[in-house]
Enzyme design. Sequence first.
Site, short mmCIF file in Angstrom:
data_model
loop_
_atom_site.label_atom_id
_atom_site.label_comp_id
_atom_site.label_asym_id
_atom_site.label_seq_id
_atom_site.Cartn_x
_atom_site.Cartn_y
_atom_site.Cartn_z
N SER A 9 35.77 -48.55 -49.70
CA SER A 9 36.80 -49.56 -49.92
C SER A 9 37.33 -49.47 -51.35
CB SER A 9 36.22 -50.94 -49.59
OG SER A 9 37.21 -51.93 -49.53
N ASP B 150 40.36 -49.12 -38.79
CA ASP B 150 40.20 -49.79 -40.08
C ASP B 150 41.57 -49.97 -40.73
OD1 ASP B 150 39.70 -50.52 -42.70
OD2 ASP B 150 38.51 -48.74 -43.18
#
Length: 324
Positions: free
Chosen positions: A191, A249
């Site tokens: 991330s 995602d």
Amino acid sequence: MHVLSAVLLLAACKLVSAAPTPLFGIDLGEININTDGKTTDADTVPFSQDEITNTLVRPALFARVVYCSSPSVVNMTCGEQCDALPNVKILVAGGDDKRVPNFFVAHDVDTETIVVAHQGTEPANLLSDLNDLNFFQVDANTTVLPKANKDVKMHDGFADTQERTADLVLSTVRSALKSTGAKKVLVTGHSLGAAIASIDGMMLRMKLDPSIAVTTTVFGLPRVGNQAWADLVDSTLGSSFTHVTNQHDPVTQVPPQFADFQHPSNEIHITAVDPSGIIATAQRCPGQENQNCAPGNNLLDFNIDNHRGPYFQNISMANRFCPV
């Protein structure tokens, strides 16, 4: 990051990208609308279970463990996350889980590798949220990236966050290479941590001796910079850079490509994970922004859990998966 807000913003922006009026607090008139980013629809290549085990599992274990508290990581007492990485000596660890996400530099004795790992975002972390939702760009810092020319633009929040630990990371890696005799460096993160790790990987490749092998393997990577940035990553790191995307995602699609952000090449896209979380089906995606992989996902068909995992071998990444 606040994934739902980001995806709604991104989807809405795609519908009204020419409009100058503010949307969700973002003034689209101040964003450089780009329609020239590279894309490809090149055929994908299956990525085998052996390749996952041999090239992705260990970086993922480090990207997972950096979410645990720094004191527990320093002593490698963070439960099964630390137990999965025996014979690892932490050389420096820090961060406040806010303005400076957790990070560490370690000596992986079993593989004779110096490892740099950076923590990613959590939805509750407001500062990290702001980093991810800000689309504005700055010139690359040539003190950090001496080979970046004036065309290279980067997400200002990602670049600023990386700079807060850059000097300590570089000095610790240099010292560790000298003291251990290691010839390999692994840089990883998830991330926001993937964005920081990508910049770290570039910094280390540019500043370390060419004889040192620098491998950068990241997970759930948001777009870090513009087309010139993506091209520089490709030319500098080549196949030693890998970014892994997991199914639907949405974080890998922000900041949006239309706002002049571009992913480098070498995506590995996970298309499915079995119910046990152990076995993943994955494919190698040639070129930048391959439409047969994550960049081709329908933005309204997103899955927040895919960002956290599991990716494979039941590895998920977030604070919630750390016992301490």
